[in-house]
Design a protein around this motif. Structure first.
Motif, PDB file in Angstrom:
ATOM      1  N   LEU A   1      -4.808   5.937   7.168  1.00  0.00           N
ATOM      2  CA  LEU A   1      -4.713   4.638   6.498  1.00  0.00           C
ATOM      3  C   LEU A   1      -6.026   3.883   6.606  1.00  0.00           C
ATOM      4  O   LEU A   1      -6.586   3.762   7.684  1.00  0.00           O
TER       5      LEU A   1
ATOM      6  N   LEU B   1      -2.302  11.942   1.274  1.00  0.00           N
ATOM      7  CA  LEU B   1      -1.727  12.922   2.201  1.00  0.00           C
ATOM      8  C   LEU B   1      -2.119  14.361   1.873  1.00  0.00           C
ATOM      9  O   LEU B   1      -1.895  15.257   2.683  1.00  0.00           O
TER      10      LEU B   1
ATOM     11  N   THR C   1       0.863  -1.175   0.000  1.00  0.00           N
ATOM     12  CA  THR C   1       0.000   0.000   0.000  1.00  0.00           C
ATOM     13  C   THR C   1       0.905   1.233   0.000  1.00  0.00           C
ATOM     14  O   THR C   1       2.080   1.152   0.330  1.00  0.00           O
ATOM     15  N   ALA C   2       0.327   2.356  -0.388  1.00  0.00           N
ATOM     16  CA  ALA C   2       1.084   3.604  -0.431  1.00  0.00           C
ATOM     17  C   ALA C   2       0.152   4.765  -0.149  1.00  0.00           C
ATOM     18  O   ALA C   2      -1.055   4.690  -0.374  1.00  0.00           O
ATOM     19  N   GLY C   3       0.738   5.844   0.341  1.00  0.00           N
ATOM     20  CA  GLY C   3       0.000   7.088   0.557  1.00  0.00           C
ATOM     21  C   GLY C   3       0.166   7.967  -0.677  1.00  0.00           C
ATOM     22  O   GLY C   3       1.287   8.194  -1.132  1.00  0.00           O
TER      23      GLY C   3
ATOM     24  N   SER D   1      -3.770   3.614   0.071  1.00  0.00           N
ATOM     25  CA  SER D   1      -4.493   3.390   1.332  1.00  0.00           C
ATOM     26  C   SER D   1      -4.830   4.701   2.038  1.00  0.00           C
ATOM     27  O   SER D   1      -5.579   4.710   3.013  1.00  0.00           O
ATOM     28  N   ASP D   2      -4.231   5.796   1.567  1.00  0.00           N
ATOM     29  CA  ASP D   2      -4.467   7.116   2.159  1.00  0.00           C
ATOM     30  C   ASP D   2      -3.995   8.166   1.158  1.00  0.00           C
ATOM     31  O   ASP D   2      -3.218   7.845   0.266  1.00  0.00           O
TER      32      ASP D   2
ATOM     33  N   PHE E   1       7.622   6.592   8.993  1.00  0.00           N
ATOM     34  CA  PHE E   1       6.195   6.802   8.705  1.00  0.00           C
ATOM     35  C   PHE E   1       5.708   8.107   9.338  1.00  0.00           C
ATOM     36  O   PHE E   1       4.942   8.843   8.738  1.00  0.00           O
TER      37      PHE E   1
ATOM     38  N   VAL F   1       3.947   7.716  -1.508  1.00  0.00           N
ATOM     39  CA  VAL F   1       4.974   7.366  -0.527  1.00  0.00           C
ATOM     40  C   VAL F   1       4.672   6.001   0.082  1.00  0.00           C
ATOM     41  O   VAL F   1       3.506   5.688   0.359  1.00  0.00           O
ATOM     42  N   GLU F   2       5.707   5.212   0.245  1.00  0.00           N
ATOM     43  CA  GLU F   2       5.596   3.923   0.932  1.00  0.00           C
ATOM     44  C   GLU F   2       6.946   3.680   1.596  1.00  0.00           C
ATOM     45  O   GLU F   2       7.699   4.618   1.782  1.00  0.00           O
ATOM     46  N   MET F   3       7.315   2.447   1.927  1.00  0.00           N
ATOM     47  CA  MET F   3       8.528   2.285   2.731  1.00  0.00           C
ATOM     48  C   MET F   3       9.523   1.202   2.288  1.00  0.00           C
ATOM     49  O   MET F   3      10.543   1.027   2.943  1.00  0.00           O
TER      50      MET F   3
HETATM   51  N1  HPA Z   1       3.403   6.837   4.343  1.00  0.00           N
HETATM   52  C1  HPA Z   1       4.302   5.867   4.319  1.00  0.00           C
HETATM   53  N2  HPA Z   1       4.004   4.643   3.983  1.00  0.00           N
HETATM   54  C2  HPA Z   1       2.739   4.358   3.636  1.00  0.00           C
HETATM   55  C3  HPA Z   1       1.763   5.336   3.653  1.00  0.00           C
HETATM   56  C4  HPA Z   1       2.111   6.641   4.013  1.00  0.00           C
HETATM   57  O1  HPA Z   1       1.269   7.564   4.041  1.00  0.00           O
HETATM   58  N3  HPA Z   1       0.598   4.759   3.287  1.00  0.00           N
HETATM   59  C5  HPA Z   1       0.867   3.471   3.044  1.00  0.00           C
HETATM   60  N4  HPA Z   1       2.162   3.223   3.269  1.00  0.00           N
END
Ligand code: HPA
Length: 236
Positions: free
Chosen positions: A215, A207, A90-92, A204-205, A160, A179-181
């Motif tokens: 999230l 920003l 998932t990523a923001g 998933s979100d 995060f 953004v993700e990690m």
């Molecule tokens: N930031 C970092 N990693 C993430 C995010 C986020 O907003 N959403 C999902 N993974």
């Protein structure tokens, strides 16, 4: 060196692996999309399932959160014989147009120099890019199966809860869509250890859109993750 966390013999790991951060997502894929999936590792909560998708042997592995954790898993999967790894995460979103559930197929991954990748390559920045043929295949299936897909580079953050209020604006102005990690670590290790990699991310979100900063729970994302997972499995 022998794997220290995924304590299984190489014959229990497929050459093609879907790598995910969340154990719930791994279980969902194993139970709903694979046939004859078997849980072959639970050590350290790095759950690893091996089964079949349309006759093709596939593993699903949990890499945890962030560069340090995921680097251990990518290294050990490679030691165990993995040749292709596709991250399904998932990523923001940093792009206002990206909605919850949309998909990003990561054409590259920026990172802040240092950290885990810097421990491998202290004197330069890696070309953190996917295998272009795998990426193209993944994008084609994602368009067909999911529909709402953006191709673009992501930023792989090590924190995060970083406190920079300009974070989203700054990275979006640098051309980054989400953004993700973990993608930068995956792409850096793919180059260093010679395996093929790509990444598909479900938003998933967002920003930058008020009301969408939190999230979404994995249950709410499940219909989108299922489509993204099918695209990943077809590409593999
Ligand atoms: N930031 C970092 N990693 C993430 C995010 C986020 O907003 N959403 C999902 N993974």
């Amino acid at each position: 060196m022998k794997p220290q966390h995924i304590r299984v013999s190489p014959d229990r790991v497929a050459a093609k692996v879907v790598v995910v951060g969340d154990p719930a997502r791994a279980r969902f894929i194993a139970e709903h999309l694979l046939e004859d999936a078997e849980l072959v590792n639970e050590e350290r909560c790095f759950h690893l399932y091996t089964g079949f998708y349309r006759g093709e042997r596939i593993s699903v592995a949990v890499h945890g959160v962030g560069a340090a954790s995921s680097a251990i898993v990518f290294e050990e999967l490679r030691m165990l014989g993995a040749k292709v790894m596709v991250r399904l995460g998932t990523a923001g979103a940093l792009m206002p147009e990206l909605d919850i559930g949309d998909m990003v197929v990561a054409t590259g991954a920026a990172y802040v120099h240092g950290g885990t990748i810097g421990s491998y390559v202290p004197d330069a920045c890696m070309a953190t890019a996917p295998n272009p043929l795998l990426l193209t295949k993944l994008y084609d299936y994602a368009k067909r199966i999911h529909g709402r897909v953006v191709l673009g580079p992501v930023f792989s953050s090590d924190a995060f809860y970083a406190e920079d209020p300009e974070f989203a604006k700054k990275w979006f102005s640098r051309g980054i869509v989400a953004v993700e990690m973990e993608v930068a670590t995956l792409y850096a290790l793919a180059a260093l250890r010679r395996f093929d990699a790509a990444a598909a991310l479900v938003i998933s979100d967002n920003l930058v859109v008020p009301g969408k900063e939190e999230l979404r729970h994995h249950r709410e994302l499940e219909p989108y993750v299922e489509k993204a997972a099918k695209a990943v499995l077809e590409a593999l």
